[in-house]
Design a protein around this motif. Structure first.
Motif, PDB file in Angstrom:
ATOM      1  N   VAL A  10       0.843  -1.198   0.000  1.00 54.16           N
ATOM      2  CA  VAL A  10       0.000   0.000   0.000  1.00 54.16           C
ATOM      3  C   VAL A  10       0.881   1.252   0.000  1.00 54.16           C
ATOM      4  O   VAL A  10       0.634   2.208  -0.753  1.00 54.16           O
ATOM      5  CB  VAL A  10      -0.962  -0.002   1.205  1.00 54.16           C
ATOM      6  N   GLY A  11       1.915   1.257   0.817  1.00 56.18           N
ATOM      7  CA  GLY A  11       2.816   2.405   0.879  1.00 56.18           C
ATOM      8  C   GLY A  11       3.520   2.656  -0.445  1.00 56.18           C
ATOM      9  O   GLY A  11       3.681   3.805  -0.867  1.00 56.18           O
ATOM     10  N   GLY A  12       3.947   1.581  -1.115  1.00 54.11           N
ATOM     11  CA  GLY A  12       4.590   1.725  -2.419  1.00 54.11           C
ATOM     12  C   GLY A  12       3.636   2.283  -3.456  1.00 54.11           C
ATOM     13  O   GLY A  12       4.001   3.136  -4.262  1.00 54.11           O
ATOM     14  N   ALA A  13       2.392   1.799  -3.430  1.00 49.87           N
ATOM     15  CA  ALA A  13       1.389   2.295  -4.388  1.00 49.87           C
ATOM     16  C   ALA A  13       1.066   3.765  -4.130  1.00 49.87           C
ATOM     17  O   ALA A  13       1.014   4.579  -5.058  1.00 49.87           O
ATOM     18  CB  ALA A  13       0.124   1.439  -4.309  1.00 49.87           C
ATOM     19  N   LEU A  14       0.854   4.119  -2.867  1.00 44.55           N
ATOM     20  CA  LEU A  14       0.563   5.516  -2.541  1.00 44.55           C
ATOM     21  C   LEU A  14       1.776   6.413  -2.811  1.00 44.55           C
ATOM     22  O   LEU A  14       1.630   7.540  -3.299  1.00 44.55           O
ATOM     23  CB  LEU A  14       0.123   5.642  -1.087  1.00 44.55           C
ATOM     24  N   GLY A  15       2.957   5.894  -2.497  1.00 45.68           N
ATOM     25  CA  GLY A  15       4.181   6.640  -2.787  1.00 45.68           C
ATOM     26  C   GLY A  15       4.342   6.887  -4.282  1.00 45.68           C
ATOM     27  O   GLY A  15       4.813   7.946  -4.701  1.00 45.68           O
ATOM     28  N   SER A  16       3.903   5.933  -5.083  1.00 41.61           N
ATOM     29  CA  SER A  16       3.960   6.093  -6.531  1.00 41.61           C
ATOM     30  C   SER A  16       3.087   7.251  -6.991  1.00 41.61           C
ATOM     31  O   SER A  16       3.501   8.073  -7.810  1.00 41.61           O
ATOM     32  CB  SER A  16       3.516   4.800  -7.210  1.00 41.61           C
ATOM     33  N   ALA A  17       1.880   7.331  -6.450  1.00 40.27           N
ATOM     34  CA  ALA A  17       0.969   8.421  -6.828  1.00 40.27           C
ATOM     35  C   ALA A  17       1.557   9.771  -6.424  1.00 40.27           C
ATOM     36  O   ALA A  17       1.545  10.728  -7.212  1.00 40.27           O
ATOM     37  CB  ALA A  17      -0.394   8.220  -6.176  1.00 40.27           C
TER      38      ALA A  17
END
Length: 128
Positions: A76-83
């Motif tokens: 989740v952190g990687g996905a949100l960090g991507s955005a």
């Protein structure tokens, strides 16, 4: 043989393949941006800053998520960090004056968001 030598030597130029590869690596890309700026290449320096900062934000999101919730949190952190990273990259890209260089970074299309969030989230979970 001289053709191979010239391809190798141009790989390290301001728009060379090795240079552009290192720009995408968090922290290494920041060093590349510094070298570009000191070499009098402000547009390439900002390109390096934009792409490496994006990667750094993704990594920070993944690590933060892992600390909070383990592997699922990392995803989740990687996905949100991507955005967030794409947004940061876009903001930096808007300061690039050379339009040819600006077009190389800062894409904020819906497709890029979806691909990046899915890939970065999956990769973050896979590596945790």
């Amino acid at each position: 043989m001289s053709n191979t030598k010239s391809k190798f030597s141009t790989a390290f130029t301001k728009n060379g393949t090795i240079t552009q590869f290192t720009e995408k690596i968090p922290l290494v890309g920041h060093l590349t941006a510094t070298v570009q700026a000191l070499s009098g290449n402000p547009s390439q320096a900002k390109r390096a800053l934009a792409t490496s900062t994006n990667g750094l934000v993704v990594a920070a999101g993944a690590v933060g998520g892992y600390i909070l919730a383990g592997p699922p949190g990392s995803m989740v952190g990687g996905a949100l960090g991507s955005a967030v990273g794409i947004g940061v990259e876009y903001g930096i890209a808007q300061t690039i004056k050379d339009m040819d260089i600006r077009e190389m970074v800062g894409d904020v299309s819906l497709g890029r968001f979806a691909r990046s969030m899915a890939f970065d989230g999956f990769l973050s979970g896979l590596t945790s």
